[in-house]
Design a protein around this motif. Structure first.
Motif, mmCIF file in Angstrom:
data_model
loop_
_atom_site.group_PDB
_atom_site.id
_atom_site.type_symbol
_atom_site.label_atom_id
_atom_site.label_comp_id
_atom_site.label_asym_id
_atom_site.label_seq_id
_atom_site.Cartn_x
_atom_site.Cartn_y
_atom_site.Cartn_z
ATOM 1 N N GLU A 118 0.823 -1.259 -0.158
ATOM 2 C CA GLU A 118 -0.013 0.021 -0.122
ATOM 3 C C GLU A 118 0.930 1.429 0.097
ATOM 4 O O GLU A 118 0.622 2.195 -0.813
ATOM 5 C CB GLU A 118 -0.906 0.204 1.285
ATOM 6 N N ARG A 119 1.915 1.146 0.971
ATOM 7 C CA ARG A 119 2.840 2.602 0.957
ATOM 8 C C ARG A 119 3.424 2.740 -0.343
ATOM 9 O O ARG A 119 3.819 3.907 -0.785
ATOM 10 C CB ARG A 119 3.508 2.408 2.070
ATOM 11 N N ILE A 120 3.979 1.516 -1.147
ATOM 12 C CA ILE A 120 4.786 1.605 -2.184
ATOM 13 C C ILE A 120 3.781 2.241 -3.299
ATOM 14 O O ILE A 120 4.081 3.002 -4.125
ATOM 15 C CB ILE A 120 5.373 0.508 -2.701
ATOM 16 N N ALA A 121 2.480 1.785 -3.620
ATOM 17 C CA ALA A 121 1.648 2.142 -4.315
ATOM 18 C C ALA A 121 1.302 3.500 -4.283
ATOM 19 O O ALA A 121 1.430 4.391 -5.223
ATOM 20 C CB ALA A 121 0.272 1.301 -4.310
ATOM 21 N N LYS A 122 0.991 3.773 -2.916
ATOM 22 C CA LYS A 122 0.829 5.383 -2.574
ATOM 23 C C LYS A 122 1.945 6.442 -3.272
ATOM 24 O O LYS A 122 1.810 7.405 -3.719
ATOM 25 C CB LYS A 122 0.445 5.764 -1.250
ATOM 26 N N ALA A 123 3.189 5.689 -2.927
ATOM 27 C CA ALA A 123 4.463 6.747 -3.185
ATOM 28 C C ALA A 123 4.624 6.884 -4.587
ATOM 29 O O ALA A 123 4.901 7.962 -5.122
ATOM 30 C CB ALA A 123 5.582 5.884 -2.509
ATOM 31 N N GLN A 139 2.106 6.493 -7.078
ATOM 32 C CA GLN A 139 1.043 7.569 -7.343
ATOM 33 C C GLN A 139 1.609 9.149 -7.030
ATOM 34 O O GLN A 139 1.132 9.990 -7.758
ATOM 35 C CB GLN A 139 -0.174 7.275 -6.493
ATOM 36 N N GLN A 140 2.218 9.378 -6.068
ATOM 37 C CA GLN A 140 2.809 10.455 -5.983
ATOM 38 C C GLN A 140 3.980 11.015 -6.660
ATOM 39 O O GLN A 140 4.602 12.048 -6.343
ATOM 40 C CB GLN A 140 3.477 10.475 -4.265
ATOM 41 N N GLY A 141 4.398 9.969 -7.285
ATOM 42 C CA GLY A 141 5.566 10.428 -8.428
ATOM 43 C C GLY A 141 6.773 10.196 -7.794
ATOM 44 O O GLY A 141 8.061 10.725 -8.599
ATOM 45 N N LEU A 142 6.812 9.270 -6.615
ATOM 46 C CA LEU A 142 8.292 9.062 -5.936
ATOM 47 C C LEU A 142 8.753 7.887 -6.559
ATOM 48 O O LEU A 142 8.222 6.872 -6.974
ATOM 49 C CB LEU A 142 8.156 8.909 -4.341
ATOM 50 N N HIS A 143 10.184 7.902 -6.658
ATOM 51 C CA HIS A 143 10.914 6.621 -6.871
ATOM 52 C C HIS A 143 11.339 6.124 -5.517
ATOM 53 O O HIS A 143 11.703 6.708 -4.583
ATOM 54 C CB HIS A 143 12.187 7.196 -7.587
ATOM 55 N N VAL A 144 10.879 4.898 -5.531
ATOM 56 C CA VAL A 144 10.845 4.067 -4.046
ATOM 57 C C VAL A 144 12.269 3.186 -4.169
ATOM 58 O O VAL A 144 12.269 2.312 -4.843
ATOM 59 C CB VAL A 144 9.761 3.389 -3.891
ATOM 60 N N SER A 145 13.102 3.706 -3.231
ATOM 61 C CA SER A 145 14.455 2.926 -3.326
ATOM 62 C C SER A 145 14.480 2.436 -1.731
ATOM 63 O O SER A 145 14.348 3.094 -0.757
ATOM 64 C CB SER A 145 15.514 3.865 -3.362
ATOM 65 N N VAL A 175 8.698 -2.197 -5.776
ATOM 66 C CA VAL A 175 9.708 -1.140 -5.462
ATOM 67 C C VAL A 175 10.555 -0.841 -6.827
ATOM 68 O O VAL A 175 10.618 -1.468 -7.425
ATOM 69 C CB VAL A 175 10.606 -1.541 -4.263
ATOM 70 N N ASP A 176 11.075 0.400 -6.825
ATOM 71 C CA ASP A 176 11.587 0.925 -7.961
ATOM 72 C C ASP A 176 13.284 0.462 -7.983
ATOM 73 O O ASP A 176 13.658 0.086 -8.879
ATOM 74 C CB ASP A 176 11.612 2.443 -8.092
ATOM 75 N N SER A 177 13.888 0.524 -6.711
ATOM 76 C CA SER A 177 15.011 0.043 -6.682
ATOM 77 C C SER A 177 15.471 -0.601 -5.262
ATOM 78 O O SER A 177 14.723 -0.404 -4.201
ATOM 79 C CB SER A 177 16.212 0.991 -7.073
ATOM 80 N N LEU A 178 16.454 -1.429 -5.239
ATOM 81 C CA LEU A 178 16.965 -1.967 -3.990
ATOM 82 C C LEU A 178 18.183 -1.366 -3.738
ATOM 83 O O LEU A 178 19.140 -1.367 -4.653
ATOM 84 C CB LEU A 178 16.863 -3.588 -4.173
ATOM 85 N N ILE A 179 18.546 -1.195 -2.372
ATOM 86 C CA ILE A 179 20.069 -0.639 -2.013
ATOM 87 C C ILE A 179 20.558 -2.019 -1.199
ATOM 88 O O ILE A 179 20.032 -2.253 -0.181
ATOM 89 C CB ILE A 179 20.038 0.601 -0.914
ATOM 90 N N THR A 180 21.755 -2.374 -1.694
ATOM 91 C CA THR A 180 21.939 -3.668 -1.207
ATOM 92 C C THR A 180 23.698 -3.629 -0.855
ATOM 93 O O THR A 180 24.433 -2.956 -1.693
ATOM 94 C CB THR A 180 21.848 -4.999 -1.964
ATOM 95 N N ASP A 181 24.193 -4.589 0.074
ATOM 96 C CA ASP A 181 25.435 -4.533 0.273
ATOM 97 C C ASP A 181 26.071 -5.712 -0.630
ATOM 98 O O ASP A 181 27.354 -5.629 -0.722
ATOM 99 C CB ASP A 181 25.782 -5.144 1.797
ATOM 100 N N TYR A 182 25.308 -6.463 -1.239
ATOM 101 C CA TYR A 182 26.002 -7.366 -2.097
ATOM 102 C C TYR A 182 25.317 -7.173 -3.585
ATOM 103 O O TYR A 182 24.309 -8.206 -4.088
ATOM 104 C CB TYR A 182 25.346 -8.824 -1.365
#
Length: 240
Positions: A191-196, A198-204, A222-229
């Protein structure tokens, strides 16, 4: 398709926030990275997570108390995966010269009003010099930094780093005109990702190191993942 960002270069594979870490990220074909910035005593942008030197270099003192010329001779491979050769603290300018990333998330930690202003102006100047304005998003969890970005450098893309949900991250991101929401993975719901979005945010989303979690978050959209690996993320997401 879910994009991959190397966290502090490739924190799980090489010493964090060092040139070799960012080069390691690129060897996997991961052309996006996240890193942390602090100003040196003489106003240069240094790539290091903590305000102090102890954890990564074993030295005493704060980044802000030392000139860049001294900082670049400190070995920052302590506390990370084993590495044969010394790994100095880099200037951001060095990474801009030596690493061809498609996009950079530059995180600025909390700062006083004066310090926040100096930091965002230094980022803009360096980004303009290297022709990278379009490839950078400056992120922060600090209202002071976000205010400085909005006031002084509106041409820089900005992002909110959200670790807790005591304030609605989407409202805060909107308030400061953010383009990107760097969300701790524990705050991720479909839900939070869908709302973000809709708001035009890239979700990382950070920091995502388990294959099952990578797949789940990718399924959430989600648009992107930030990972150590980054190597593991490439294999995991490629194999679905």
């Amino acid at each position: 398709m879910t994009l991959i960002y190397g966290h502090r270069g490739a924190k799980g594979e090489a010493p964090e926030n060092t040139l070799v870490g960012f080069q390691q990220c690129l060897t996997h074909g991961v052309r996006r990275c996240e890193l942390d910035l602090h100003l040196s005593k003489d106003g240069e942008l240094m790539v290091i997570h903590d305000p102090t030197l102890k954890r990564t270099t074993g030295r005493r003192g704060k980044v802000v108390e030392q000139d860049a010329e001294d900082l670049i001779h400190y070995d920052a491979r302590q506390g990370g995966p084993g590495w044969k050769h010394p790994c100095p603290i880099p200037r951001l300018s060095e990474l801009f010269e030596k690493c061809d990333f498609d996009h950079w998330q530059l995180e600025v930690k909390s700062a006083s009003r004066v310090r926040a202003a100096r930091t965002v102006l230094a980022i803009r100047e360096l980004a303009e010099h290297h022709g990278l304005l379009e490839r950078i998003t400056v992120t922060s969890g600090s209202r002071e930094v976000l205010r400085a970005l909005k006031r002084l450098t509106p041409e820089l893309s900005c992002g909110l780093v959200a670790e807790y949900a005591w304030l609605d991250p989407l409202k805060v991101a909107k308030q400061y005109g953010c383009d990107l929401l760097a969300l701790k993975w524990t705050l991720c719901t479909p839900e939070r990702i869908a709302k973000a979005r809709q708001q035009g945010l890239h979700v990382s989303v950070w920091t995502v190191n388990e294959p099952a979690l990578m797949r789940r978050l990718a399924d959430f959209g989600v648009d992107s993942l930030i990972t150590d690996y980054p190597g593991l993320a490439v294999t995991t997401l490629r194999n679905g």
